[in-house]
Scaffold this active site. Structure first.
Site, short mmCIF file in Angstrom:
data_model
loop_
_atom_site.label_atom_id
_atom_site.label_comp_id
_atom_site.label_asym_id
_atom_site.label_seq_id
_atom_site.Cartn_x
_atom_site.Cartn_y
_atom_site.Cartn_z
CD GLU A 258 -3.05 -1.29 2.08
OE1 GLU A 258 -2.94 -0.58 3.10
OE2 GLU A 258 -3.96 -2.10 1.91
CD GLU A 363 -3.63 -6.60 3.32
OE1 GLU A 363 -2.40 -6.50 3.14
OE2 GLU A 363 -4.29 -5.82 4.03
#
Length: 524
Positions: A258, A363
């Site tokens: 991220e 994820e």
């Protein structure tokens, strides 16, 4: 995960226990007062489907899980030569071919390892077998955080000695040596096929960063091609070298978890900011050349490792540059914020622009936000959310889907910043048991049956329907069809494979079904 959210307390209510059938063994079902049940497992008993054989040509086998408590409930029957006259028909178009599958799995975080090892030796083995052994659900992908993340009990990297640009003091942490690595080795020993390990880093060492901290808003000092960026690329190589000493080889690495989080002011846990332009140049000038010159030149590099709302823009910036693109194999996506942008506009468009680079889910977890945060034992709603997202992704060229923590405790931790979440397996260490959540079975409906190399093919409904579905042809010429019914009503339908005939079926209310049968006339 994408955001830090407030902790929700886990309210345990009066527990009831029943036994329901699930394939070869029986599920010891426990209700915690939510819309469905969990299956309780201990060192001596756990439900499992076992090995699944495809019936002979002209027959099919199906597996059903539902809100009412069915868990991979097996059924078998003949494929009929004539239509049943059902108002809804799903027609297979095996000649329409799309992406091939790579695999499904979860993450061996520090928290997952701590929870697995909190059980007795027998219960540990039982849990690992559920995921990785022949009788398990066919996990082949394991995402491994490179040093700490929020699902750790402390903040650390492998090179915390200040200004150690040559990484002379690079050292794996006790969490790697004593927790994650032994479990990865045990999982690999149980698995009938090699596991694909995927490394993801949350943050570089603090001394490499603009803010001097693992958390908060911060990126690498300097510019791509300069010493901090080269040291960070070398860090990846050193990680692969150290894990190789334990006979653990990585299929791939992502460019960092991220990257947008590292540009959020006061971000609460480990993050390292990259813009797509910075990521492009770092791959082109530092990471790509470092891996290419190392002992691991075939390691796949997956960019983004963030939410699909960033696509296709992120891919355009990075992959349109030939210097970066030559080192890249795929685009990694997370499921958070999936409702913000349609899958076709993000995933589908990215595939159309760059079909030579695969899309891969890295994820996802339930219970990550707001009042819904934390563990909900027996939530079928969360299982449906998983199945819906997986189907949507697979129908938009994603080649695999990776869950987050393999196992968490009753409150959804440990997590050093109390960013608790849910998991398909919840451990109750005091009772030496673990609970297989409905989400475990959602994953199983895909991971157990979609082997690596399975290819998505066409399937179309005869009319408007609320059923969701995807079809695949495996390398043995068997077809796998997965059907999700998120409605409160049973839906009758039939499946038509023009090469073999008709399969009549009913999708119970709030259910997930997987069908398998042999077809013919295919070049596989």
């Amino acid at each position: 995960m994408f955001l830090l959210v407030l902790q929700c307390a886990l309210l345990l209510v009066t527990v009831s226990r029943t036994t329901i059938s699930t394939g070869r063994n029986k599920c010891v079902a426990r209700s915690f007062g939510h819309d469905s049940v969990v299956c309780e497992c201990n060192s001596t008993h756990c439900d499992s489907l076992g090995s699944v054989s495809v019936p002979p040509m002209g027959q099919y086998i199906s597996f059903t899980s539902s809100v009412s408590g069915s868990r991979l409930e097996e059924s078998q029957g003949p494929i009929r030569p004539n239509s049943t006259g059902a108002s809804l028909k799903l027609t297979l178009f095996a000649d329409k071919k799309y992406q091939k599958m790579r695999g499904f799995g979860g993450a061996m975080t520090d928290a997952a390892a701590i929870n697995i090892l909190s059980l007795s030796s027998g219960a540990q083995d039982q849990l690992l077998r559920q995921y990785f052994a022949q009788e398990g659900i066919g996990y082949t992908v394991l995402r491994v955080p490179m040093a700490s993340c929020d699902f750790s009990t402390r903040l650390y990297t492998y090179a915390d000695s200040k200004d150690d640009y040559s990484l002379h003091n690079f050292t794996l942490a006790p969490e790697d040596v004593h927790l994650k690595i032994p479990l990865l080795q045990r999982a690999q020993a149980m698995s009938p096929q090699p596991l694909s390990l995927l490394g993801s880093a949350w943050s570089s060492p603090a001394w490499m960063k603009t803010n001097g901290a693992l958390t908060g808003k911060g990126s690498l000092k300097g510019k791509p091609g300069e010493k901090e960026h080269k040291s960070w690329a070398h860090y990846y190589v050193r990680f692969l070298e150290e894990y190789a000493k334990y006979n653990l080889t990585f299929w791939g690495v992502t460019t960092g978890n991220e990257p947008t989080a590292g540009y959020v002011t006061n971000y609460s846990f480990q993050a390292l900011g990259f813009t797509p332009e910075e990521q492009r140049d770092w791959v082109a000038m530092d990471l790509g050349p470092a891996l290419h010159a190392s002992s691991f030149p075939n390691t796949h590099v997956l960019i983004l490792d963030d939410n699909r709302v960033l696509l296709p823009h992120w891919a355009k910036v990075v992959l349109s540059d030939i210097h970066a693109a030559q080192y890249i194999h795929g685009v990694a996506v997370h499921w958070y914020m999936d409702g913000v942008i349609p899958a076709g506009s993000s995933l589908g468009t990215t595939h159309e622009l760059y079909p030579e680079y695969y899309l891969f889910g890295t994820e996802a977890c339930a219970g990550w936000i707001g009042k819904d945060q934390g563990v909900t034992l027996g939530s079928w709603q969360r299982a449906e959310n998983y199945a819906h997202d997986i189907l949507e992704d697979l129908n938009n060229y994603v080649t695999g889907w990776t869950d987050w923590n393999l196992a968490l405790n009753l409150i959804g931790g440990p997590n050093w910043v109390k960013n608790f979440a849910d998991s398909p397996v919840i451990v109750d260490a005091k009772r030496d048991v673990f609970y297989k959540q409905p989400t475990f079975y959602s994953m199983a409906h895909f991971s157990k049956f979609l082997y690596e190399g399975s290819q998505r093919v066409g399937v179309s409904p005869s009319g408007k329907t609320i059923l969701e579905f995807a079809a695949f042809v495996r390398q043995d010429a068997s077809v796998v069809l997965i059907v999700l019914n998120r409605s409160p009503s049973a839906i009758q339908f039939e499946v038509w494979d023009p090469m073999v005939g008709y399969i009549p079926s009913t999708a119970p209310p709030h259910s997930l079904l997987t069908f398998i049968w042999y077809t013919q006339g295919l070049n596989v």
